[in-house]
Design an enzyme around this catalytic site. Structure first.
Site, mmCIF file in Angstrom:
data_model
loop_
_atom_site.group_PDB
_atom_site.id
_atom_site.type_symbol
_atom_site.label_atom_id
_atom_site.label_comp_id
_atom_site.label_asym_id
_atom_site.label_seq_id
_atom_site.Cartn_x
_atom_site.Cartn_y
_atom_site.Cartn_z
ATOM 1 N N GLN A 75 0.802 -1.160 0.011
ATOM 2 C CA GLN A 75 -0.046 0.000 0.034
ATOM 3 C C GLN A 75 0.785 1.311 0.047
ATOM 4 O O GLN A 75 0.333 2.383 -0.107
ATOM 5 C CB GLN A 75 -1.012 -0.036 1.191
ATOM 6 N N ALA B 123 -7.800 -3.149 7.592
ATOM 7 C CA ALA B 123 -9.106 -2.154 7.958
ATOM 8 C C ALA B 123 -8.944 -0.559 7.520
ATOM 9 O O ALA B 123 -9.341 0.151 7.743
ATOM 10 C CB ALA B 123 -9.656 -1.954 9.221
ATOM 11 N N THR C 6 -2.656 4.734 7.309
ATOM 12 C CA THR C 6 -2.348 5.904 7.058
ATOM 13 C C THR C 6 -2.835 6.846 7.975
ATOM 14 O O THR C 6 -2.220 7.784 8.455
ATOM 15 C CB THR C 6 -2.936 6.447 5.582
ATOM 16 N N LYS D 119 -6.619 10.490 4.319
ATOM 17 C CA LYS D 119 -7.367 9.271 4.678
ATOM 18 C C LYS D 119 -6.584 8.181 3.865
ATOM 19 O O LYS D 119 -5.957 8.115 2.814
ATOM 20 C CB LYS D 119 -8.830 9.178 4.060
ATOM 21 N N GLY D 120 -6.959 6.737 4.661
ATOM 22 C CA GLY D 120 -6.581 5.470 3.913
ATOM 23 C C GLY D 120 -7.615 5.269 2.773
ATOM 24 O O GLY D 120 -8.887 5.474 2.829
ATOM 25 N N GLY E 177 -7.192 1.832 1.351
ATOM 26 C CA GLY E 177 -6.723 0.546 0.924
ATOM 27 C C GLY E 177 -7.746 -0.337 0.416
ATOM 28 O O GLY E 177 -7.620 -0.997 -0.811
ATOM 29 N N GLU E 178 -8.661 -0.650 1.244
ATOM 30 C CA GLU E 178 -9.817 -1.623 0.738
ATOM 31 C C GLU E 178 -11.143 -0.948 -0.033
ATOM 32 O O GLU E 178 -11.701 -1.540 -0.887
ATOM 33 C CB GLU E 178 -10.268 -2.228 2.177
#
Length: 333
Positions: A48, A87, A91, A284-285, A287-288
């Site tokens: 990531q 989750a 980050t 913000k993240g 990833g998913e």
């Protein structure tokens, strides 16, 4: 006959463990020889881009380049726990922990510079390209490298940081609460071409918009969006375990098909920046969540093309031809 259709999928996603579960990240920052900065934290790199983005956050706080930052994150004897790479939390959570620890390091560098420069206080001190400088009298300055030579061994300059995400457990009686924070949002539009004779679905073009808070590294973000799209493409059209009586029939990659570069299309990625006030520099993240709206968009596009709703994934040619046949029988019946 080949038919075309356009579909849209949208989603929102709450990052972190959520529902009041303690979601803690920790980091240690250390002044290293030659004036380098070491970040010690358990941020796991799973593709990531953590190795890059975490160093970027530290460099931003301490007025350095990414090359001046060393990240130690794969040795549990040296680093504190920063939680799992899951989750979409690293980050936001670990980035915040690193930011806090680096801000504490900044204050510590100011104090040590005050002592070495013989100043009355830390007022007016700033960080500038690896030096602590008195802003209104820049002749007064000292480098990180010089401080690392003075403060060594047991006196090495070191600070810590911790961040705990704020979520509340949902009320079991009414389902109310704030189980996640922050949320990220996205939308994807896809155009497909469906061959009603062969059942083959081809993707033609797509536009994908992703809320990122603030883009710490736009290149990594676009890579994540492309990767999520590719994974969802496989999920929607190709990847089938073919479970029969609890056994996987497609138990090898010669049978279990995954997307290749030839299956991918050029995606018009749109990075939407709306900084999150509680996040490290607003980031913000993602990833998913980048995978979530893609399959719904593809399914909606197929429906728009042929007027038949597919309810089982993946949409293999066999399943699509079967669905078309069943729909035709209903019309005749």
């Amino acid at each position: 006959m080949k038919k075309r259709g356009i579909g849209i999928g949208i989603s929102f996603y709450g990052t972190g463990y959520g529902n009041g579960f303690p979601d803690i990240s920790r980091a240690i920052i250390r002044l290293l020889p030659k004036g380098k900065i070491g970040i010690y934290c358990g941020v796991t790199e799973v593709g990531q881009g953590a190795k890059t983005s975490m160093r970027q956050i530290g460099a931003e706080v301490l007025g350095l380049t990414v090359e001046d930052i060393e990240l130690v994150h794969e040795n549990t004897s040296l680093m504190p726990d920063s939680g799992t790479a899951a989750a979409t939390r690293q980050t936001y959570n670990t980035g915040n922990a690193i930011k806090v620890a680096c801000e504490n390091m900044r204050d510590e560098l100011f104090e040590k510079a005050r002592i070495q420069l013989g100043l009355n206080s830390t007022v007016g001190l700033i960080l500038e390209k690896g030096e602590v400088v008195l802003s209104f009298f820049p002749q007064k300055r000292i480098s990180y490298e010089k401080l690392s030579e003075i403060y060594i061994g047991d006196d090495t300059i070191e600070t810590k940081g911790e961040f705990i995400a704020q979520t509340t457990q949902m009320d079991p009686e009414n389902g109310q609460g704030a189980p996640y924070w922050p949320y990220t949002f996205n939308a994807c539009a896809v155009e497909v071409e469906v061959d009603t004779k062969t059942g083959i679905v081809n993707l033609l073009r797509s536009t994908f918009a992703q809320d990122v808070g603030r883009a710490v590294n736009p290149g990594l973000l676009e890579g994540q969006m492309d990767g999520g799209f590719a994974m969802a493409l496989g999920y929607a059209l190709l990847e089938d375990l073919n479970l029969q009586n609890g056994k996987m029939k497609n138990n090898k990659f010669s049978k279990y098909l995954i997307p290749t570069a030839m299956d991918m299309i050029d995606i018009n990625n749109i990075i939407v920046e709306d900084p999150e006030s509680t996040a490290p520099y607003g980031a913000k993240g993602i990833g998913e969540p980048v995978m979530i709206p893609i399959a719904p968009a593809i399914l909606n596009a197929i429906y728009d093309a042929i007027g038949v709703r597919i309810t089982e994934l993946p949409v293999t040619p066999e399943r699509l031809i079967k669905a078309l046949g069943e729909a035709e029988e209903k019309k005749i019946g």
